[in-house]
Enzyme design. Sequence first.
Site, mmCIF file in Angstrom:
data_model
loop_
_atom_site.group_PDB
_atom_site.id
_atom_site.type_symbol
_atom_site.label_atom_id
_atom_site.label_comp_id
_atom_site.label_asym_id
_atom_site.label_seq_id
_atom_site.Cartn_x
_atom_site.Cartn_y
_atom_site.Cartn_z
ATOM 1 N N SER A 3 0.846 -1.198 0.000
ATOM 2 C CA SER A 3 0.000 0.000 0.000
ATOM 3 C C SER A 3 0.875 1.240 0.000
ATOM 4 O O SER A 3 1.995 1.213 0.534
ATOM 5 C CB SER A 3 -0.896 0.007 1.233
ATOM 6 O OG SER A 3 -1.484 1.277 1.447
ATOM 7 N N TYR A 14 -1.038 -0.534 10.130
ATOM 8 C CA TYR A 14 -1.191 -0.901 8.719
ATOM 9 C C TYR A 14 0.021 -0.471 7.903
ATOM 10 O O TYR A 14 0.595 -1.260 7.135
ATOM 11 C CB TYR A 14 -2.461 -0.249 8.174
ATOM 12 C CG TYR A 14 -2.722 -0.506 6.711
ATOM 13 C CD1 TYR A 14 -3.108 -1.766 6.270
ATOM 14 C CD2 TYR A 14 -2.616 0.516 5.763
ATOM 15 C CE1 TYR A 14 -3.372 -2.003 4.927
ATOM 16 C CE2 TYR A 14 -2.880 0.296 4.431
ATOM 17 C CZ TYR A 14 -3.252 -0.974 4.010
ATOM 18 O OH TYR A 14 -3.506 -1.207 2.686
ATOM 19 N N LYS A 63 2.740 -2.825 5.929
ATOM 20 C CA LYS A 63 2.870 -2.746 4.473
ATOM 21 C C LYS A 63 4.273 -2.300 4.062
ATOM 22 O O LYS A 63 4.782 -2.702 3.010
ATOM 23 C CB LYS A 63 1.813 -1.800 3.910
ATOM 24 C CG LYS A 63 0.401 -2.356 3.947
ATOM 25 C CD LYS A 63 0.283 -3.672 3.192
ATOM 26 C CE LYS A 63 -1.167 -4.135 3.061
ATOM 27 N NZ LYS A 63 -1.272 -5.450 2.370
#
Length: 272
Positions: A154, A167, A171
């Site tokens: 991401s 997150y 990532k």
Amino acid sequence: MSILDRFLVTDQVAVVTGAGRGIGAATAVAFAQAGADVVISARTADQLEVVAEQVRAAGRRALVVPADLSDLDAVAGLAHAAYDEFGRLDTIVNNVGGTIPNAFLDTDAAYLEEAFHFNVTTAHALSLAAVPLMLKDAPAHDGGGQKSIVNISSMMGRSAGRGYLAYGTAKAALAHWARLAAEDLAPRIRVNGIYVGSVMTSALEFVAGVPEMMQQLETKTPLGRVGEAEDIAAAALYLSSRAGQYVTGKMLEVDGGIQAPNLDLHLPDLGA
């Protein structure tokens, strides 16, 4: 070979995780349309069967494996399922992952570890099981060839934004895993990844019904729109085909041009 032929993956076999919908589903169908048989896995069997029908409509075979892909034995087993069913294994697309945004003080150690497990450890477990099988018919020196691992990361893995600590950290690790694994596995297996921007999948369903939020996503994206799952599928196909045979250890930025998060979560300052 024409330039378009380089994008074909005829008679190859790909494993795609998180393939019941969104980017995973689009990627599985794209590989089938380019000539590959696919192993698709996610939690929900009904969703997988819909994707399998699209694969079969493209004239290719689909092996459906419903599984909880946070289970390391289950995710590693996909590599062996592919080889047992089709007799070869060419590509792994580590797509499963995701973590809900959270304020810093609500992101405890267990939450961070869970994010790392689901986004990174699962990808490693599948790849670790797949590599020996991929090597069985991978030439020692073929200039890049067709064996490939693609990680779906991401843009939050290369940027900073409030609420994305777990997150984004996971990532970022997944992206650097690709760079490091590319060194370990060259020249017989190429490893790359994709920094994904805002793509209209189930993760953004809550935004679709709020015009103000959709407008924010679009106006803060240089290309003026939210991405489609097929935008990412096309990049994954490029990285896995002979079109991308001179690419390894790299991350493609398929994000509409954004350099920072394009959705404000309105998390307050500490103590506010």
